[in-house]
Motif scaffolding. Structure first.
Motif, PDB file in Angstrom:
ATOM      1  N   SER A   8       0.812  -1.219   0.000  1.00  0.00           N
ATOM      2  CA  SER A   8       0.000   0.000   0.000  1.00  0.00           C
ATOM      3  C   SER A   8       0.846   1.269   0.000  1.00  0.00           C
ATOM      4  O   SER A   8       0.401   2.302  -0.491  1.00  0.00           O
ATOM      5  CB  SER A   8      -0.967  -0.004   1.185  1.00  0.00           C
ATOM      6  N   LYS A   9       2.066   1.210   0.511  1.00  0.00           N
ATOM      7  CA  LYS A   9       2.926   2.398   0.520  1.00  0.00           C
ATOM      8  C   LYS A   9       3.664   2.599  -0.804  1.00  0.00           C
ATOM      9  O   LYS A   9       3.899   3.724  -1.211  1.00  0.00           O
ATOM     10  CB  LYS A   9       3.926   2.310   1.665  1.00  0.00           C
ATOM     11  N   SER A  10       4.047   1.527  -1.451  1.00  0.00           N
ATOM     12  CA  SER A  10       4.842   1.650  -2.679  1.00  0.00           C
ATOM     13  C   SER A  10       3.990   1.687  -3.956  1.00  0.00           C
ATOM     14  O   SER A  10       4.486   2.054  -5.013  1.00  0.00           O
ATOM     15  CB  SER A  10       5.850   0.504  -2.769  1.00  0.00           C
ATOM     16  N   PHE A  11       2.717   1.344  -3.841  1.00  0.00           N
ATOM     17  CA  PHE A  11       1.870   1.292  -5.031  1.00  0.00           C
ATOM     18  C   PHE A  11       1.727   2.662  -5.693  1.00  0.00           C
ATOM     19  O   PHE A  11       1.929   2.806  -6.893  1.00  0.00           O
ATOM     20  CB  PHE A  11       0.484   0.721  -4.695  1.00  0.00           C
ATOM     21  N   GLY A  12       1.364   3.668  -4.923  1.00  0.00           N
ATOM     22  CA  GLY A  12       1.172   5.013  -5.470  1.00  0.00           C
ATOM     23  C   GLY A  12       2.411   5.557  -6.159  1.00  0.00           C
ATOM     24  O   GLY A  12       2.324   6.019  -7.308  1.00  0.00           O
ATOM     25  N   PRO A  13       3.577   5.513  -5.494  1.00  0.00           N
ATOM     26  CA  PRO A  13       4.794   5.993  -6.169  1.00  0.00           C
ATOM     27  C   PRO A  13       5.122   5.206  -7.438  1.00  0.00           C
ATOM     28  O   PRO A  13       5.570   5.780  -8.430  1.00  0.00           O
ATOM     29  CB  PRO A  13       5.882   5.822  -5.111  1.00  0.00           C
ATOM     30  N   ALA A  14       4.884   3.898  -7.444  1.00  0.00           N
ATOM     31  CA  ALA A  14       5.142   3.101  -8.652  1.00  0.00           C
ATOM     32  C   ALA A  14       4.223   3.540  -9.784  1.00  0.00           C
ATOM     33  O   ALA A  14       4.650   3.664 -10.931  1.00  0.00           O
ATOM     34  CB  ALA A  14       4.957   1.612  -8.355  1.00  0.00           C
ATOM     35  N   LEU A  15       2.977   3.796  -9.472  1.00  0.00           N
ATOM     36  CA  LEU A  15       2.004   4.221 -10.467  1.00  0.00           C
ATOM     37  C   LEU A  15       2.307   5.630 -10.984  1.00  0.00           C
ATOM     38  O   LEU A  15       2.051   5.941 -12.140  1.00  0.00           O
ATOM     39  CB  LEU A  15       0.596   4.173  -9.863  1.00  0.00           C
ATOM     40  N   ALA A  16       2.875   6.470 -10.136  1.00  0.00           N
ATOM     41  CA  ALA A  16       3.150   7.860 -10.505  1.00  0.00           C
ATOM     42  C   ALA A  16       4.377   8.011 -11.399  1.00  0.00           C
ATOM     43  O   ALA A  16       4.512   9.031 -12.071  1.00  0.00           O
ATOM     44  CB  ALA A  16       3.324   8.704  -9.240  1.00  0.00           C
ATOM     45  N   ARG A  17       5.246   7.003 -11.421  1.00  0.00           N
ATOM     46  CA  ARG A  17       6.440   7.096 -12.265  1.00  0.00           C
ATOM     47  C   ARG A  17       6.044   7.010 -13.734  1.00  0.00           C
ATOM     48  O   ARG A  17       5.183   6.219 -14.105  1.00  0.00           O
ATOM     49  CB  ARG A  17       7.418   5.962 -11.940  1.00  0.00           C
ATOM     50  N   PRO A  18       6.691   7.812 -14.568  1.00  0.00           N
ATOM     51  CA  PRO A  18       6.400   7.710 -15.999  1.00  0.00           C
ATOM     52  C   PRO A  18       6.878   6.364 -16.542  1.00  0.00           C
ATOM     53  O   PRO A  18       7.808   5.764 -16.012  1.00  0.00           O
ATOM     54  CB  PRO A  18       7.172   8.872 -16.619  1.00  0.00           C
ATOM     55  N   GLY A  19       6.220   5.898 -17.577  1.00  0.00           N
ATOM     56  CA  GLY A  19       6.638   4.658 -18.213  1.00  0.00           C
ATOM     57  C   GLY A  19       5.603   3.562 -18.051  1.00  0.00           C
ATOM     58  O   GLY A  19       4.475   3.790 -17.622  1.00  0.00           O
ATOM     59  N   ILE A  20       6.023   2.358 -18.411  1.00  0.00           N
ATOM     60  CA  ILE A  20       5.140   1.196 -18.415  1.00  0.00           C
ATOM     61  C   ILE A  20       5.304   0.427 -17.109  1.00  0.00           C
ATOM     62  O   ILE A  20       6.418   0.200 -16.651  1.00  0.00           O
ATOM     63  CB  ILE A  20       5.448   0.293 -19.616  1.00  0.00           C
ATOM     64  N   LEU A  21       4.172   0.040 -16.540  1.00  0.00           N
ATOM     65  CA  LEU A  21       4.128  -0.726 -15.299  1.00  0.00           C
ATOM     66  C   LEU A  21       3.211  -1.919 -15.509  1.00  0.00           C
ATOM     67  O   LEU A  21       2.044  -1.751 -15.869  1.00  0.00           O
ATOM     68  CB  LEU A  21       3.599   0.156 -14.160  1.00  0.00           C
ATOM     69  N   LEU A  22       3.742  -3.120 -15.301  1.00  0.00           N
ATOM     70  CA  LEU A  22       2.936  -4.340 -15.349  1.00  0.00           C
ATOM     71  C   LEU A  22       2.847  -4.882 -13.935  1.00  0.00           C
ATOM     72  O   LEU A  22       3.876  -5.021 -13.262  1.00  0.00           O
ATOM     73  CB  LEU A  22       3.577  -5.399 -16.249  1.00  0.00           C
ATOM     74  N   ILE A  23       1.635  -5.173 -13.484  1.00  0.00           N
ATOM     75  CA  ILE A  23       1.434  -5.687 -12.127  1.00  0.00           C
ATOM     76  C   ILE A  23       0.756  -7.048 -12.197  1.00  0.00           C
ATOM     77  O   ILE A  23      -0.337  -7.183 -12.750  1.00  0.00           O
ATOM     78  CB  ILE A  23       0.576  -4.734 -11.275  1.00  0.00           C
ATOM     79  N   HIS A  24       1.422  -8.026 -11.615  1.00  0.00           N
ATOM     80  CA  HIS A  24       0.878  -9.388 -11.492  1.00  0.00           C
ATOM     81  C   HIS A  24       0.277  -9.510 -10.094  1.00  0.00           C
ATOM     82  O   HIS A  24       0.972  -9.392  -9.098  1.00  0.00           O
ATOM     83  CB  HIS A  24       2.008 -10.406 -11.692  1.00  0.00           C
ATOM     84  N   TRP A  25      -1.020  -9.727 -10.044  1.00  0.00           N
ATOM     85  CA  TRP A  25      -1.742  -9.942  -8.787  1.00  0.00           C
ATOM     86  C   TRP A  25      -1.866 -11.447  -8.607  1.00  0.00           C
ATOM     87  O   TRP A  25      -2.413 -12.125  -9.476  1.00  0.00           O
ATOM     88  CB  TRP A  25      -3.121  -9.315  -8.847  1.00  0.00           C
ATOM     89  N   GLY A  26      -1.350 -11.969  -7.494  1.00  0.00           N
ATOM     90  CA  GLY A  26      -1.397 -13.411  -7.303  1.00  0.00           C
ATOM     91  C   GLY A  26      -1.335 -13.794  -5.839  1.00  0.00           C
ATOM     92  O   GLY A  26      -1.325 -12.952  -4.938  1.00  0.00           O
ATOM     93  N   ALA A  27      -1.293 -15.103  -5.622  1.00  0.00           N
ATOM     94  CA  ALA A  27      -1.211 -15.665  -4.273  1.00  0.00           C
ATOM     95  C   ALA A  27      -0.460 -16.990  -4.346  1.00  0.00           C
ATOM     96  O   ALA A  27      -0.524 -17.689  -5.365  1.00  0.00           O
ATOM     97  CB  ALA A  27      -2.611 -15.880  -3.697  1.00  0.00           C
ATOM     98  N   SER A  28       0.215 -17.321  -3.263  1.00  0.00           N
ATOM     99  CA  SER A  28       1.005 -18.553  -3.229  1.00  0.00           C
ATOM    100  C   SER A  28       0.129 -19.796  -3.356  1.00  0.00           C
ATOM    101  O   SER A  28       0.570 -20.821  -3.872  1.00  0.00           O
ATOM    102  CB  SER A  28       1.833 -18.611  -1.948  1.00  0.00           C
ATOM    103  N   TRP A  29      -1.111 -19.734  -2.932  1.00  0.00           N
ATOM    104  CA  TRP A  29      -2.019 -20.882  -2.982  1.00  0.00           C
ATOM    105  C   TRP A  29      -2.680 -21.057  -4.346  1.00  0.00           C
ATOM    106  O   TRP A  29      -3.346 -22.050  -4.600  1.00  0.00           O
ATOM    107  CB  TRP A  29      -3.102 -20.766  -1.907  1.00  0.00           C
ATOM    108  N   CYS A  30      -2.487 -20.096  -5.253  1.00  0.00           N
ATOM    109  CA  CYS A  30      -3.139 -20.104  -6.564  1.00  0.00           C
ATOM    110  C   CYS A  30      -2.204 -20.734  -7.606  1.00  0.00           C
ATOM    111  O   CYS A  30      -1.189 -20.138  -7.977  1.00  0.00           O
ATOM    112  CB  CYS A  30      -3.507 -18.672  -6.957  1.00  0.00           C
ATOM    113  N   ALA A  31      -2.552 -21.944  -8.056  1.00  0.00           N
ATOM    114  CA  ALA A  31      -1.710 -22.643  -9.032  1.00  0.00           C
ATOM    115  C   ALA A  31      -1.490 -21.830 -10.314  1.00  0.00           C
ATOM    116  O   ALA A  31      -0.353 -21.739 -10.794  1.00  0.00           O
ATOM    117  CB  ALA A  31      -2.296 -24.014  -9.335  1.00  0.00           C
ATOM    118  N   PRO A  32      -2.519 -21.218 -10.909  1.00  0.00           N
ATOM    119  CA  PRO A  32      -2.269 -20.407 -12.117  1.00  0.00           C
ATOM    120  C   PRO A  32      -1.332 -19.222 -11.850  1.00  0.00           C
ATOM    121  O   PRO A  32      -0.528 -18.864 -12.711  1.00  0.00           O
ATOM    122  CB  PRO A  32      -3.662 -19.932 -12.526  1.00  0.00           C
TER     123      PRO A  32
END
Length: 132
Positions: A8-32
């Motif tokens: 929650s603290k690093s998300f905003g600054p990452a989004l505010a940086r210019p350029g391309i941002l790819l975010i993978h949302w996942g969980a250790s229990w999720c096989a895919p």
């Protein structure tokens, strides 16, 4: 470039940086999610100018709620803070490469102009609806 973890603290600054941002949302229990991760990391190494990030949904429930993540794995692609893609499901490395190519090809000045026009039209509609 390696994949960075966002919270929650690093998300905003990452989004505010210019350029391309790819975010993978996942969980250790999720096989895919576990299946998608290695390909995501492989593509990240080939694109040091692109920010690749992951969010552990179990550790970051507030981000999950705010961003509306409902299924895993999920991939969000941003450029200059604009959400370009919100995809559910694992993607193969060639698909990720194509997404990056498409994100790079966007004319961001045109995107900003169209967003400004859209917002201006919504303001006119709201003003028109509330006029007496």
């Amino acid at each position: 470039m390696s994949v960075v973890s966002l919270d929650s603290k690093s998300f905003g600054p990452a989004l505010a940086r210019p350029g391309i941002l790819l975010i993978h949302w996942g969980a250790s229990w999720c096989a895919p999610s576990r299946t998608f991760g290695p390909g995501f990391e492989q593509v990240a190494r080939r694109h040091p100018d692109v920010t690749f990030a992951k969010v552990d949904v179990d550790a970051q429930p507030e981000l999950v709620e705010v961003l509306g993540v409902q299924a895993l794995p999920a991939l969000m692609v941003f450029r200059d803070g604009f959400l370009l893609l919100n995809h559910v499901g694992a993607l193969l490395a060639p698909m990720l490469e194509d997404l990056i190519r498409q994100a790079r090809a966007l004319d961001m000045d045109d995107v900003r102009r169209k967003v400004a026009e859209y917002r201006a039209s919504k303001v006119r509609v709201r003003v028109g609806l509330h006029a007496e």
